[in-house]
Design a protein around this motif. Structure first.
Motif, PDB file in Angstrom:
ATOM      1  N   ARG A 221      34.362 -68.742 -28.728  1.00 58.52           N
ATOM      2  CA  ARG A 221      35.015 -69.574 -27.703  1.00 58.52           C
ATOM      3  C   ARG A 221      34.063 -69.806 -26.532  1.00 58.52           C
ATOM      4  N   THR A 222      33.256 -68.805 -26.194  1.00 59.01           N
ATOM      5  CA  THR A 222      32.261 -68.982 -25.121  1.00 59.01           C
ATOM      6  C   THR A 222      31.199 -69.981 -25.528  1.00 59.01           C
ATOM      7  N   LEU A 223      30.712 -69.884 -26.744  1.00 61.60           N
ATOM      8  CA  LEU A 223      29.720 -70.836 -27.241  1.00 61.60           C
ATOM      9  C   LEU A 223      30.297 -72.251 -27.276  1.00 61.60           C
ATOM     10  N   ALA A 224      31.551 -72.369 -27.694  1.00 60.81           N
ATOM     11  CA  ALA A 224      32.182 -73.689 -27.735  1.00 60.81           C
ATOM     12  C   ALA A 224      32.273 -74.290 -26.340  1.00 60.81           C
ATOM     13  N   PHE A 225      32.596 -73.449 -25.347  1.00 60.21           N
ATOM     14  CA  PHE A 225      32.635 -73.936 -23.966  1.00 60.21           C
ATOM     15  C   PHE A 225      31.259 -74.422 -23.523  1.00 60.21           C
ATOM     16  N   LEU A 226      30.218 -73.641 -23.789  1.00 61.37           N
ATOM     17  CA  LEU A 226      28.869 -74.052 -23.398  1.00 61.37           C
ATOM     18  C   LEU A 226      28.480 -75.370 -24.058  1.00 61.37           C
ATOM     19  N   ASP A 227      28.767 -75.492 -25.348  1.00 60.89           N
ATOM     20  CA  ASP A 227      28.383 -76.708 -26.074  1.00 60.89           C
ATOM     21  C   ASP A 227      29.174 -77.915 -25.587  1.00 60.89           C
ATOM     22  N   ARG A 228      30.404 -77.702 -25.217  1.00 64.08           N
ATOM     23  CA  ARG A 228      31.265 -78.813 -24.804  1.00 64.08           C
ATOM     24  C   ARG A 228      31.038 -79.211 -23.348  1.00 64.08           C
ATOM     25  N   ALA A 229      30.945 -78.228 -22.473  1.00 62.28           N
ATOM     26  CA  ALA A 229      30.968 -78.503 -21.031  1.00 62.28           C
ATOM     27  C   ALA A 229      29.610 -78.439 -20.357  1.00 62.28           C
ATOM     28  N   MET A 230      28.613 -77.779 -20.972  1.00 64.02           N
ATOM     29  CA  MET A 230      27.368 -77.538 -20.256  1.00 64.02           C
ATOM     30  C   MET A 230      26.120 -77.989 -21.006  1.00 64.02           C
ATOM     31  N   ALA A 231      26.253 -78.476 -22.245  1.00 60.84           N
ATOM     32  CA  ALA A 231      25.083 -78.997 -22.956  1.00 60.84           C
ATOM     33  C   ALA A 231      24.500 -80.175 -22.182  1.00 60.84           C
ATOM     34  N   HIS A 232      23.152 -80.226 -22.074  1.00 60.35           N
ATOM     35  CA  HIS A 232      22.483 -81.243 -21.263  1.00 60.35           C
ATOM     36  C   HIS A 232      21.773 -82.247 -22.169  1.00 60.35           C
ATOM     37  N   PRO A 233      21.854 -83.541 -21.855  1.00 59.00           N
ATOM     38  CA  PRO A 233      21.230 -84.548 -22.726  1.00 59.00           C
ATOM     39  C   PRO A 233      19.714 -84.421 -22.824  1.00 59.00           C
ATOM     40  N   ALA A 234      19.072 -83.791 -21.843  1.00 54.14           N
ATOM     41  CA  ALA A 234      17.622 -83.623 -21.880  1.00 54.14           C
ATOM     42  C   ALA A 234      17.208 -82.355 -22.610  1.00 54.14           C
ATOM     43  N   GLY A 235      18.180 -81.634 -23.148  1.00 53.21           N
ATOM     44  CA  GLY A 235      17.893 -80.407 -23.871  1.00 53.21           C
ATOM     45  C   GLY A 235      18.371 -79.178 -23.127  1.00 53.21           C
ATOM     46  N   GLY A 236      18.786 -78.179 -23.864  1.00 52.78           N
ATOM     47  CA  GLY A 236      19.289 -76.965 -23.243  1.00 52.78           C
ATOM     48  C   GLY A 236      20.646 -77.187 -22.611  1.00 52.78           C
ATOM     49  N   TYR A 237      20.907 -76.429 -21.550  1.00 50.93           N
ATOM     50  CA  TYR A 237      22.204 -76.461 -20.893  1.00 50.93           C
ATOM     51  C   TYR A 237      22.037 -76.678 -19.395  1.00 50.93           C
ATOM     52  N   ALA A 238      23.095 -77.204 -18.780  1.00 49.32           N
ATOM     53  CA  ALA A 238      23.101 -77.366 -17.333  1.00 49.32           C
ATOM     54  C   ALA A 238      23.132 -76.003 -16.660  1.00 49.32           C
ATOM     55  N   GLU A 239      22.602 -75.952 -15.463  1.00 48.60           N
ATOM     56  CA  GLU A 239      22.523 -74.697 -14.713  1.00 48.60           C
ATOM     57  C   GLU A 239      23.906 -74.136 -14.409  1.00 48.60           C
ATOM     58  N   GLN A 240      24.814 -75.037 -14.041  1.00 49.70           N
ATOM     59  CA  GLN A 240      26.179 -74.640 -13.709  1.00 49.70           C
ATOM     60  C   GLN A 240      27.122 -75.753 -14.127  1.00 49.70           C
ATOM     61  N   CYS A 241      28.381 -75.456 -14.102  1.00 53.90           N
ATOM     62  CA  CYS A 241      29.414 -76.454 -14.294  1.00 53.90           C
ATOM     63  C   CYS A 241      30.339 -76.385 -13.082  1.00 53.90           C
ATOM     64  N   PRO A 242      30.339 -77.430 -12.226  1.00 51.98           N
ATOM     65  CA  PRO A 242      29.580 -78.686 -12.328  1.00 51.98           C
ATOM     66  C   PRO A 242      28.081 -78.476 -12.116  1.00 51.98           C
ATOM     67  N   GLY A 243      27.279 -79.420 -12.625  1.00 55.29           N
ATOM     68  CA  GLY A 243      25.834 -79.284 -12.645  1.00 55.29           C
ATOM     69  C   GLY A 243      25.193 -79.307 -11.269  1.00 55.29           C
ATOM     70  N   VAL A 244      24.081 -78.593 -11.142  1.00 51.89           N
ATOM     71  CA  VAL A 244      23.293 -78.558  -9.917  1.00 51.89           C
ATOM     72  C   VAL A 244      21.817 -78.584 -10.294  1.00 51.89           C
ATOM     73  N   LEU A 245      20.984 -78.853  -9.308  1.00 50.13           N
ATOM     74  CA  LEU A 245      19.530 -78.761  -9.453  1.00 50.13           C
ATOM     75  C   LEU A 245      19.017 -77.701  -8.492  1.00 50.13           C
ATOM     76  N   PRO A 246      17.847 -77.108  -8.789  1.00 52.26           N
ATOM     77  CA  PRO A 246      16.986 -77.371  -9.946  1.00 52.26           C
ATOM     78  C   PRO A 246      17.498 -76.679 -11.196  1.00 52.26           C
ATOM     79  N   ARG A 247      16.981 -77.144 -12.344  1.00 50.09           N
ATOM     80  CA  ARG A 247      17.209 -76.442 -13.587  1.00 50.09           C
ATOM     81  C   ARG A 247      16.206 -75.284 -13.692  1.00 50.09           C
ATOM     82  N   ARG A 248      16.504 -74.294 -14.532  1.00 49.39           N
ATOM     83  CA  ARG A 248      15.631 -73.117 -14.642  1.00 49.39           C
ATOM     84  C   ARG A 248      15.458 -72.708 -16.103  1.00 49.39           C
ATOM     85  N   GLN A 249      14.291 -72.126 -16.373  1.00 50.77           N
ATOM     86  CA  GLN A 249      14.083 -71.572 -17.708  1.00 50.77           C
ATOM     87  C   GLN A 249      14.763 -70.217 -17.873  1.00 50.77           C
TER      88      GLN A 249
END
Length: 373
Positions: free
Chosen positions: A149-177
């Motif tokens: 269920r946690t993975l499903a949330f990440l894939d649904r709500a936080m996956a980023h079109p440029a690859g990886g995941y957004a930093e937070q939900c809602p999204g913020v910058l900067p992104r981090r490795q």
């Protein structure tokens, strides 16, 4: 001669494990655990008193659950399994689906009221690591279900079109490795349980991101901060040796699971990271292209260096690296502190730069000793 002998002893992983079992785990299971709420405290005062009212991050709960699950698996502390399970129940009750939202809330009060409702990628990585620890102790269907269920949330709500995941939900910058590095750690641990499915596709996706975006082909520096499209925003080429060491160790684990050759990547990381290690084995917090940017020392990079120097590539860079780093860390962080605690950050002269003992550092210590034992 007595001092030299002491330093050799303090550079031994077994001495650290003895300290962990006899001093640190008892401290953090008593003063560091709030039996009334079933949760761990965020930090202790330097004299060991719990600071009850500091908001409690789900990341810290997850790290401490991982610590005590690891201690139970190794037979390091009686009752560690029960403590990990109780704290796991409290973590689920307080943070999962909090405020009628999916995912895990960021922090709450001692009483369980939400303080910060953000859904944070870094925190979710550690929740998955904690769930892996609980599944390893007892593969209960509810914990396996929470993983998915946690993975499903990440894939649904936080996956980023440029690859990886957004930093937070809602999204913020900067992104981090860094959050992605800890997702890799969680994926490795979940795969190793044998009860949560095949995580090799997710592991491969993190390695692809590492190759394409994180490790620069020009200077072998891992950038920390990025824009939306993974363009680095720290043009000064500052880097954290601790993260280079941490990635090196995780890539070695990745190779063991996937069979992918990681030797070249690890060598590149370690060549850069060792620039931040001084002659005695101290690991500076942040390096620039030449001199340190932040010349202070923290405990966690030392524990990551101790693991990485124990790899074949690490021993080639500095044969005595693990013992050097552990001995220097003992002198800087453990010797000046209360029994079972640590001084988390010191200046170049060894003077403390903190007024409390953060619980979060125990994860780094325990993970290093679990590998080095």
């Amino acid at each position: 001669m007595r001092l030299a002998g002491a330093l050799v002893t303090q550079g031994s992983p077994q001495v650290w494990i003895d300290w962990l079992c006899r001093r640190a785990l008892p401290l953090w299971s008593e003063a560091g655990y709030d039996a009334e709420s079933g949760s761990f405290v965020e930090r202790l005062a330097l004299d060991g008193r719990p600071q009850w009212e500091v908001p409690r991050r789900v990341m810290v709960q997850a790290r401490q659950i991982h610590v005590f699950a690891t201690a139970a698996a190794n037979g390091w502390f009686s009752g560690a399994d029960e403590l990990a399970m109780r704290a796991g129940d409290a973590m689920v009750a307080r943070y999962w689906d909090a405020d009628a939202g999916n995912g895990w809330a960021f922090s709450c009060t001692r009483q369980g009221a939400i303080v910060d409702a953000r859904r944070d990628l870094y925190a979710h990585g550690f929740v998955l690591l904690a769930l892996a620890g609980l599944v390893t102790l007892d593969a209960q269907p509810r914990h396996v279900a929470l993983v998915h269920r946690t993975l499903a949330f990440l894939d649904r709500a936080m996956a980023h079109p440029a690859g990886g995941y957004a930093e937070q939900c809602p999204g913020v910058l900067p992104r981090r490795q860094n959050p992605h590095m800890h997702l890799l750690e969680a994926f490795l641990a979940l795969h190793e349980t044998g009860n949560c499915g095949d995580f090799r596709p997710r592991i491969a996706a993190m390695i692809d991101l590492f190759d394409r975006r994180f490790l620069s082909a020009e200077d072998d520096v891992l950038s920390e901060y990025y824009g939306e499209d993974w363009t680095p925003v720290d043009d000064g080429r500052a880097f954290e040796p601790g993260h280079h060491f941490e990635w090196a160790w995780l890539l070695a684990r990745t190779a063991a699971i996937t069979g992918i050759d990681m030797a070249g990547r690890i060598e590149r990381l370690l060549r850069t990271a060792q620039r931040g290690v001084d002659a005695r084995g101290g690991v500076v917090d942040q390096m620039g292209p030449g001199e340190p940017v932040a010349a202070d020392y923290r405990l966690w990079p030392a524990t990551e260096a101790a693991k990485a120097f124990d790899l074949p590539q690490g021993r080639a860079v500095r044969a005595s690296g693990t013992s050097d780093v552990l001995a220097a860390a003992w002198q800087s962080f453990i010797t000046p502190a209360i029994a079972g605690g640590w001084i988390d950050r010191v200046d170049p002269r060894g003077a403390p730069l903190v007024d409390h003992i953060p619980a979060s550092s125990l994860y780094h210590i325990c993970t290093a000793l679990d590998y080095l034992r």
